[in-house]
Every structure is written in structure tokens, then in C-alpha cells.
Enzyme design. Sequence first.
Site, PDB file in Angstrom:
ATOM      1  N   ARG A  24       0.299  -2.790  10.202  1.00 62.36           N
ATOM      2  CA  ARG A  24       0.088  -2.040   8.958  1.00 62.36           C
ATOM      3  C   ARG A  24      -1.223  -2.487   8.273  1.00 62.36           C
ATOM      4  NH1 ARG A  24      -0.877  -2.455   3.675  1.00 62.36           N
ATOM      5  NH2 ARG A  24       0.413  -4.336   3.608  1.00 62.36           N
ATOM      6  N   ASP A  25      -1.240  -3.700   7.751  1.00 56.90           N
ATOM      7  CA  ASP A  25      -2.390  -4.119   6.938  1.00 56.90           C
ATOM      8  C   ASP A  25      -3.659  -4.241   7.777  1.00 56.90           C
ATOM      9  OD1 ASP A  25      -3.526  -4.700   4.533  1.00 56.90           O
ATOM     10  OD2 ASP A  25      -2.684  -6.702   4.318  1.00 56.90           O
ATOM     11  N   HIS A 216       1.042 -13.603   0.598  1.00 56.47           N
ATOM     12  CA  HIS A 216       0.195 -12.721   1.420  1.00 56.47           C
ATOM     13  C   HIS A 216      -1.260 -12.999   1.038  1.00 56.47           C
ATOM     14  CE1 HIS A 216      -0.597  -8.618   3.278  1.00 56.47           C
ATOM     15  NE2 HIS A 216      -1.673  -8.735   2.519  1.00 56.47           N
ATOM     16  N   HIS A 218      -5.476 -12.976   1.906  1.00 59.39           N
ATOM     17  CA  HIS A 218      -6.649 -12.516   2.657  1.00 59.39           C
ATOM     18  C   HIS A 218      -7.669 -13.652   2.650  1.00 59.39           C
ATOM     19  CE1 HIS A 218      -5.906  -8.058   3.168  1.00 59.39           C
ATOM     20  NE2 HIS A 218      -4.833  -8.504   2.568  1.00 59.39           N
ATOM     21  N   CYS A 249      -8.583  -4.203   2.485  1.00 54.77           N
ATOM     22  CA  CYS A 249      -7.912  -3.188   1.685  1.00 54.77           C
ATOM     23  C   CYS A 249      -8.926  -2.122   1.334  1.00 54.77           C
ATOM     24  CB  CYS A 249      -7.329  -3.787   0.418  1.00 54.77           C
ATOM     25  SG  CYS A 249      -6.623  -2.543  -0.672  1.00 54.77           S
ATOM     26  N   ASN A 258      -6.990 -10.319   6.615  1.00 56.03           N
ATOM     27  CA  ASN A 258      -5.838 -11.186   6.374  1.00 56.03           C
ATOM     28  C   ASN A 258      -6.078 -12.502   7.093  1.00 56.03           C
ATOM     29  OD1 ASN A 258      -3.173  -9.645   5.327  1.00 56.03           O
ATOM     30  ND2 ASN A 258      -4.484  -8.234   6.433  1.00 56.03           N
TER      31      ASN A 258
HETATM   32 ZN    ZN Z   1      -3.138  -7.258   2.458  1.00 57.03          ZN
END
Ligand code: ZN
Length: 314
Positions: A24-25, A216, A218, A249, A258
Site C-alpha cells: 500500500r504505502d 509508522h 518515514h 506520500c 518508509n
Molecule cells: Zn506512510
Amino acid sequence: MQQCENANTIKWPDNIIVCEVGPRDGLQNEKVLLPVEQKIELIERAAQAGAKIIEIGSFVHPKAVPQMADTDEVAKRISRVDGVEYRALVMNLRGLERAEAAGIRKAKLTASASRTHSLANINKTPEEVVRGFAKCAEYAAVHGLELSGAVSTSFGCSLEGQVDFGQVLSVLRCFHEIGVRELSLSDTTGMANPQQVYEYCMKVQAEFPDVTWVLHFHNTRGMGLANVMAGMLAGVKRYDACFAGLGGCPFAPGASGNIATEDLLHMCQEMRIATGYDLDKIISLGHYIRKIIGHDTDSFVLKAGKNSDIVKQK
Ligand code: ZN
């Protein structure tokens, strides 16, 4: 001697849980659109390498994030491993219904801590966004689905700069009020520092003792793993990471990468903190991903190899 005495007072965790958010990310920020088969392969290989939580995609409008347009098909077709949680990001009840129809039992809802960021992107305050999730919470309770809430820009915002901690708490309280008991502090913009992470983690755990916390990070400014260490010292056990260090993002300019799953796992292996992963399998998955997306990524271990490889060569 002073150092040795101090060493005994630091309590590192015996184990942590590393959640793979790459499908996803990571992939949502890649220009190349991978075919469904390839996404399925990456998710299945992550599970085979030991991932116990995988964020497989998001159920958002295909025009908003074209890279995620086929999440329904991906979710339906992956062969599931028992004991692995396959979660997906949703933005509203429609997304949650789509996720359920595709066999997803755990959904992640996101709101921004930054009012400026939230108003600029969706013209709602963060609190309005989370209150809007109440319908999702009701639906999840009736249908036996699990929810997780993520507060993005918790540690800083590229539009607002420093985000007031009171604002982070306000958004967390809204999530708590609608019944969400797994919450994530997300450093969307890579602005967190270890001292801030430690303080925030201690405060939120004290205020919400019944919540499971996820962090979470980055690695935009190289503080990602240091922030994980701060979270570990504060007692948090769950960390998101992304294979090959993909990520970023699209809504936060300059935010990239990330923390790489293999970098985090390698650090844990060196520290004898159990993760349940096969590090070699994750490294070979990372090399494969770099090949299919066609460019270098922000992963140290993919470039330098493991410590133990160097020792073997001698
Ligand atoms: Zn993220």
C-alpha cells in the site's frame, strides 16, 4: 565500567511485530503500475518470509490513487496464510464495504493531526473526519470487522510545521470515542525525532491504556530507525515498514521512503530482538522489487548487505 553498569538498566524488548505496508504505502507512490499478479506475488512472498501483518492496498476512489484501483481483485486472489492479518486502508463506509466483499477483515482509517493539512486536502477538520468514521465503526461492530486508526502528520506537517501535541490527542480521543482500540502515530513527513517519539509514546500509553499502539515512520531525514528505538524504549511493540524502503506520500511534498523492512529486521537481528521473519527472504524480495520497479530505493541493507555477510567473507 560506568557504561557497563548503565547497559543493564536499558530494557530492550524481546520481540516486536513488523507490519509490512509496502503493497500500500510503497506501491501507491510508484509511477509504474504493477499488474495484479505481481502485487499478489509480493504479498504472498512477504507472508512466506514471515510477515504477520500485511497492508495489502487501499479501497479508495480509483481516480484518487490509480495504483490502488485493483485492490479488490488483489484481496480476492491472494492465497492466505493462517495467522496472517491482511489489512487495507479505507476512507469511508463504501470503502469498508468493498474491503469486506473482497475478504478483508481489518481496515485502517486515517485522519491527519494537522488541521491545515486536513482542511487543504479534504476541507474537513481532523475531528470532523474521525466523527465521519462513526458509520464505519458501527458497520464493523455489526459485521465483526476489526478497525485500526492512524493519525498522520502526528510529529510534524509540511504545511503547518510543528503540530501541537494537544491536536494529536484530540484526534486520538475522537478515534477512541468511536470505539477504535488500535491506533497508529504516523510520521508521514519524516519530521519525528527520537526524543519526541519517546515522550509522545509515554503520554499516549498513559492516557489510553486499553489501546494497542503502532508506529509508522518515514526515513525522510534519516531518523527512522532511531525513532523505532525510541518507540521500543517506550514499550511500543508494533512498527510499520516497507519492503525495499519504497514509500512516501503524494500529499506531503518531499516526504519519501518508509523505513525499509530489511533495515529494521537487520537491526533487530543484530540486537537479538525476535521478529519472526526470515531476513534473507525479505532481502531477496527487496532486490526483486527494485528490479521490477526499475530504480534504486532507500534501503541500506540492500546496498551494503548484512553484517553477518561481511564476517563470512573474512
Ligand atoms: Zn506512510
